[in-house]
Design an enzyme around this catalytic site. Structure first.
Site: not given
Length: 544
Positions: A220, A276
């Site tokens: 956002d 990751e």
């Protein structure tokens, strides 16, 4: 029928169709009139059968709900209004079982004023580490009674609110104190991203939800995290030239609160975290998409450089007027701007929870719906990802919500209708409200129109001419005919006719007032009836 091409995309997200779930208005399982996580889980087979690849869910975190979840008090828990962490885990597991990815909303520009950090800041003195997490400043004028600068809130009024704090001169009582910045509602204080504590906290938030299995984040106000360090006044003398009148946040040319260069360092850090959990191109890849109201397609492309975010919303498509030349310019410009962004194809969106629904923008009634279906069919042929907003597959229009039922904070600050009209809860079945949205007769948090009986999912399920049936056919056609990230795409306007070519498919949209001759070719799908001529407000896919 011709043999379709078979060219898989490099990553699951690169050509995904993502369905936006506005959680409060999608499905209510517990009968309180507000949508919830269990309601979403119960309707996942519907989304699978619709033919989408993923869903994006608006904020479900603990929140006072002043801005319906975009004011977060705890990023690591579920608001009881929507369920509990077990409900989130169940939703993720069920979505993955039926083959859907889940993208969750992240709100990093501001917190709720009920967040522990902000409550600690209010209790601490000026200059304290607690206040340094937000943008507190002394006021201007001899008594500090004027805001620190002239910035305005997106929701109307000034972007600064003054607090009261203990009076050190008397040792008791209070006096007017510092001001804090809120680019949105007063209940949404902006964080100071120049403070390293903020970045560390949000990395923890990312990992918390990635560990629970989310497939990505919608960010956002992705362009607003950093402000110019001086917090200087804004030059408010020159408006942006916006012929469509559709700009939501970008209205002035001078904007010291948006698109600061430091924001890109945040997203480089986040990209490293995401990788990751899943390597690029792998089935486990996790993504992030920016809600960034950028000034140009070129500045949008900066958010999706190979070491930053995966996608950015392309609002140029949403704000384009109903015009073949306007659509051609958006398609051509968007593709060209992203050509240098490695592995970042465009995104396309026509509606969301912040804007007027596109059937209404295109004129409303039968004409608006015909145009909406035509624009959607063109959008689904374009390379990259398409984002759908809940209810557009039912042909829902903007609702004129009665003033006494409006709940958007911008309504209370400006007196303008706000965004409630595109957030009315979905009609699932039945002939009267709540149309199966809530169990029993529980009425939804925003009232539904009394004439939606023909628009429910149940009413449209077996109607081959319904908008729902059209969306299902269009999404199936997309999977069959226009898959592949290496297919060249061109767009041009021939008068009032938009012509898009991608691979072996030609897409025509007649944005004029008269029918035009149909070229030769196999009709793969159309947004309305076609014969030897293409009617106005209609689009068609041709092959051969």
């Amino acid at each position: 029928m011709s043999t379709p091409p078979a060219q898989p995309a490099a990553g699951w997200w690169q050509e995904a169709v993502v369905y936006q779930v506005y959680i409060r208005s999608f499905a209510d399982a517990d009968g309180d009139g507000v949508g919830d996580l269990a309601g979403i889980t119960s309707r996942l087979p519907y989304l699978r059968d619709l033919g989408v690849d993923a869903l994006w869910i608006t904020p479900f975190y603990r929140s006072p709900q002043k801005d319906h979840g975009y004011d977060v008090a705890d990023y690591l828990d579920i608001d009881p209004l929507f369920g509990a962490l077990d409900d989130a885990d169940a939703l993720l597991a069920r979505a993955h079982e039926v083959g859907l990815r889940v993208i969750v909303d992240l709100v990093p520009n501001h917190t709720s004023d009920q967040h522990p950090w902000f409550q600690a800041a209010l209790a601490a003195p000026p200059g304290s580490p607690e206040r340094a997490r937000y943008l507190f400043r002394d006021g201007r004028g001899p008594d500090g009674s004027e805001p620190p600068n002239n910035w305005g809130s997106i929701f109307g009024g000034p972007a600064w609110t003054r607090i009261t704090e203990p009076d050190p001169s008397t040792g008791s009582g209070t006096r007017p104190g510092q001001w804090y910045l809120h680019l949105f509602d007063t209940s949404q204080p902006d964080l100071d991203w120049r403070n390293p504590e903020v970045g560390d906290m949000f990395e923890d938030v990312l990992r918390f939800w990635l560990d629970r299995g989310v497939d990505g984040f919608r960010i956002d106000v992705a362009h607003g995290l950093y402000k110019e360090a001086t917090l200087r006044d804004q030059d408010q003398s020159e408006l942006v030239d916006d012929p469509t009148g559709s700009m939501v946040e970008r209205v002035l040319r001078d904007e010291p609160m948006w698109e600061q260069p430091e924001v890109h360092d945040v997203y480089r850090r986040w990209r490293r975290v995401l990788e990751e959990y899943g390597a690029a191109g792998s089935p486990d890849e996790r993504i992030a998409v920016a809600e960034a109201w950028t000034r140009t397609a070129a500045s949008m492309a900066e958010f999706v450089r190979s070491d930053e975010l995966h996608q950015a919303f392309n609002f140029a498509w949403l704000t384009a007027e109903w015009s073949a030349p306007a659509f051609a310019e958006v398609v051509t410009g968007s593709i060209a701007a992203l050509a240098t962004a490695e592995a970042a194809p465009p995104t396309w969106v026509l509606s969301n929870h912040d804007v007027v629904r596109h059937p209404t923008r295109y004129g409303g009634g039968p004409v608006g719906l015909a145009r909406a279906r035509a624009a959607t069919l063109v959008m689904l042929a374009l390379p990259g990802s398409a984002y759908l907003y809940q209810g557009e597959e039912l042909g829902l229009e903007q609702v004129d919500v009665p003033p006494e039922a409006r709940q958007d904070p911008s309504w209370f600050r400006t007196g303008q209708p706000g965004r409630d009209g595109c957030r009315v809860p979905l009609p699932w079945a039945g002939t009267a409200p709540p149309y199966g949205f809530s169990p029993g007769d529980a009425q939804p948090w925003i009232p539904q129109p009394g004439d939606w009986a023909t628009l429910t999912v149940a009413a449209q399920e077996d109607d081959e001419d319904s908008t729902l049936a059209f969306y299902r056919r269009a999404l199936a056609a997309r999977r069959t005919w226009v898959r592949g990230t290496d297919e060249a795409c061109t767009a041009e306007a021939g008068g009032d006719v938009l012509v898009v070519r991608r691979g072996g498919v030609t897409v025509l949209l007649n944005a004029g007032e008269r029918s035009v001759p149909m070229p030769a070719g196999e009709v793969l799908i159309s947004s309305g009836p076609v014969g030897d001529r293409l009617p106005p407000d209609t689009a068609v896919w041709l092959r051969g």
